[in-house]
Design an enzyme around this catalytic site. Structure first.
Site, PDB file in Angstrom:
ATOM      1  N   GLU A 107      33.820 -27.701 -45.167  1.00  0.00           N
ATOM      2  CA  GLU A 107      33.426 -28.529 -44.029  1.00  0.00           C
ATOM      3  C   GLU A 107      33.993 -27.897 -42.776  1.00  0.00           C
ATOM      4  OE1 GLU A 107      35.162 -31.349 -46.152  1.00  0.00           O
ATOM      5  OE2 GLU A 107      33.302 -32.115 -47.003  1.00  0.00           O
ATOM      6  N   TYR A 119      31.378 -17.924 -40.812  1.00  0.00           N
ATOM      7  CA  TYR A 119      30.781 -18.320 -42.099  1.00  0.00           C
ATOM      8  C   TYR A 119      29.338 -17.822 -42.210  1.00  0.00           C
ATOM      9  CZ  TYR A 119      34.923 -21.284 -42.142  1.00  0.00           C
ATOM     10  OH  TYR A 119      36.215 -21.726 -42.097  1.00  0.00           O
TER      11      TYR A 119
HETATM   12  C1  LIG Z   1      37.769 -19.062 -37.371  1.00  0.00           C
HETATM   13  C2  LIG Z   1      38.866 -17.986 -37.485  1.00  0.00           C
HETATM   14  C3  LIG Z   1      39.573 -18.133 -38.818  1.00  0.00           C
HETATM   15  C4  LIG Z   1      38.200 -16.590 -37.381  1.00  0.00           C
HETATM   16  O1  LIG Z   1      39.198 -15.604 -37.668  1.00  0.00           O
HETATM   17  P1  LIG Z   1      39.085 -14.091 -37.121  1.00  0.00           P
HETATM   18  O2  LIG Z   1      40.138 -13.291 -37.811  1.00  0.00           O
HETATM   19  O3  LIG Z   1      39.073 -14.086 -35.651  1.00  0.00           O
HETATM   20  O4  LIG Z   1      37.629 -13.675 -37.663  1.00  0.00           O
HETATM   21  P2  LIG Z   1      37.058 -12.174 -37.836  1.00  0.00           P
HETATM   22  O5  LIG Z   1      37.725 -11.264 -36.839  1.00  0.00           O
HETATM   23  O6  LIG Z   1      37.155 -11.778 -39.259  1.00  0.00           O
HETATM   24  O7  LIG Z   1      35.534 -12.395 -37.404  1.00  0.00           O
HETATM   25  C5  LIG Z   1      34.460 -12.053 -38.263  1.00  0.00           C
HETATM   26  C6  LIG Z   1      33.144 -12.411 -37.581  1.00  0.00           C
HETATM   27  O8  LIG Z   1      33.061 -13.815 -37.360  1.00  0.00           O
HETATM   28  C7  LIG Z   1      32.394 -14.066 -36.084  1.00  0.00           C
HETATM   29  N1  LIG Z   1      33.342 -14.642 -35.113  1.00  0.00           N
HETATM   30  C8  LIG Z   1      34.678 -14.825 -35.291  1.00  0.00           C
HETATM   31  N2  LIG Z   1      35.226 -15.414 -34.193  1.00  0.00           N
HETATM   32  C9  LIG Z   1      34.199 -15.589 -33.317  1.00  0.00           C
HETATM   33  C10 LIG Z   1      34.122 -16.140 -32.002  1.00  0.00           C
HETATM   34  N3  LIG Z   1      35.221 -16.626 -31.367  1.00  0.00           N
HETATM   35  N4  LIG Z   1      32.915 -16.196 -31.409  1.00  0.00           N
HETATM   36  C11 LIG Z   1      31.805 -15.714 -32.014  1.00  0.00           C
HETATM   37  N5  LIG Z   1      31.821 -15.152 -33.262  1.00  0.00           N
HETATM   38  C12 LIG Z   1      32.995 -15.104 -33.905  1.00  0.00           C
HETATM   39  C13 LIG Z   1      31.921 -12.699 -35.608  1.00  0.00           C
HETATM   40  O9  LIG Z   1      30.665 -12.473 -36.200  1.00  0.00           O
HETATM   41  C14 LIG Z   1      32.986 -11.795 -36.215  1.00  0.00           C
HETATM   42  O10 LIG Z   1      32.565 -10.466 -36.338  1.00  0.00           O
HETATM   43  P3  LIG Z   1      32.749  -9.456 -35.072  1.00  0.00           P
HETATM   44  O11 LIG Z   1      34.142  -9.636 -34.551  1.00  0.00           O
HETATM   45  O12 LIG Z   1      32.519  -8.108 -35.699  1.00  0.00           O
HETATM   46  O13 LIG Z   1      31.720  -9.867 -34.073  1.00  0.00           O
HETATM   47  C15 LIG Z   1      39.889 -18.123 -36.303  1.00  0.00           C
HETATM   48  O14 LIG Z   1      39.177 -18.176 -35.084  1.00  0.00           O
HETATM   49  C16 LIG Z   1      40.794 -19.339 -36.399  1.00  0.00           C
HETATM   50  O15 LIG Z   1      41.843 -19.319 -37.062  1.00  0.00           O
HETATM   51  N6  LIG Z   1      40.409 -20.447 -35.701  1.00  0.00           N
HETATM   52  C17 LIG Z   1      41.241 -21.659 -35.671  1.00  0.00           C
HETATM   53  C18 LIG Z   1      41.307 -22.305 -37.022  1.00  0.00           C
HETATM   54  C19 LIG Z   1      39.921 -22.653 -37.553  1.00  0.00           C
HETATM   55  O16 LIG Z   1      39.061 -23.097 -36.828  1.00  0.00           O
HETATM   56  N7  LIG Z   1      39.723 -22.448 -38.881  1.00  0.00           N
HETATM   57  C20 LIG Z   1      38.485 -22.756 -39.563  1.00  0.00           C
HETATM   58  C21 LIG Z   1      38.463 -24.199 -39.912  1.00  0.00           C
HETATM   59  S1  LIG Z   1      37.041 -24.634 -40.887  1.00  0.00           S
END
Ligand SMILES: CC(C)(COP(=O)(O)OP(=O)(O)OC[C@H]1O[C@@H](n2cnc3c(N)ncnc32)[C@H](O)[C@@H]1OP(=O)(O)O)[C@@H](O)C(=O)NCCC(=O)NCCS
Length: 147
Positions: A107, A119
């Site tokens: 979710e 995702y």
């Molecule tokens: C969501 C989260 C885990 C992503 O982690 P991350 O290490 O930045 O993700 P990645 O670097 O592996 O990103 C992989 C892909 O996801 C997408 N993506 C990730 N963050 C993004 C953003 N802020 N905006 C748009 N696309 C995004 C992109 O397609 C990215 O690929 P790219 O960087 O080559 O364009 C991080 O932002 C986070 O911890 N957020 C707060 C906690 C949270 O919301 N957790 C999920 C709860 S369900």
């Protein structure tokens, strides 16, 4: 960046709580006791991403029979957009698969554009919608994928 990926157990509860608090700034608090209780339960997999000695984030999965749930995923703000989230999703799904999971679901808030984008790029599809699911009144998307 290529993060090291390691399995974690209840001994990592303090670390997971600290990472969670930093990643979900101002959000719902999961303290160390909550992680310890969760990790002691059946079907749990926690996986941490590290760069050298520095923890970057983690994922928590729970597998029951052939279905896995992603309970949480967190990457430190300073480590984002460098692939740790994608690596953690992959490692979490592999851990669930080793337990026999054939499908996974999660979710996510409809307002969480970063997570939804991650995702979508890692094979998840929208499978449902839960109205006013979160404490702040926002709706949740249910997303699923087969393994
Ligand atoms: C969501 C989260 C885990 C992503 O982690 P991350 O290490 O930045 O993700 P990645 O670097 O592996 O990103 C992989 C892909 O996801 C997408 N993506 C990730 N963050 C993004 C953003 N802020 N905006 C748009 N696309 C995004 C992109 O397609 C990215 O690929 P790219 O960087 O080559 O364009 C991080 O932002 C986070 O911890 N957020 C707060 C906690 C949270 O919301 N957790 C999920 C709860 S369900």
């Amino acid at each position: 960046m290529s993060a090291d990926i390691l399995a974690a157990g209840p001994e990592s509860s303090e670390l997971l709580a600290a990472l969670h608090a930093k990643a979900f700034d101002g959000g719902e608090v999961w303290d160390a006791a909550a992680f310890e209780a969760l990790l002691a339960g059946p079907g749990m997999d926690a996986v941490i991403a590290r760069e050298g000695e520095a923890p970057l984030g983690f994922i928590l999965m729970r597998t029951i029979a052939d279905e896995a749930e992603m309970l949480t995923l967190a990457v430190l703000p300073s480590a984002r957009r460098a692939g740790a989230g994608r690596a953690l999703v992959k490692a979490g799904l592999e851990a669930a698969q080793r337990r026999g999971a054939a499908n996974a679901f999660l979710e996510v808030s409809v307002n969480n554009a970063a997570a939804i984008a991650l995702y979508r790029t890692t094979g998840w599809n929208e499978a449902g919608h839960r109205t006013r699911y979160y404490r702040d009144g926002s709706d949740a998307l249910v997303m699923s994928r087969s393994l």
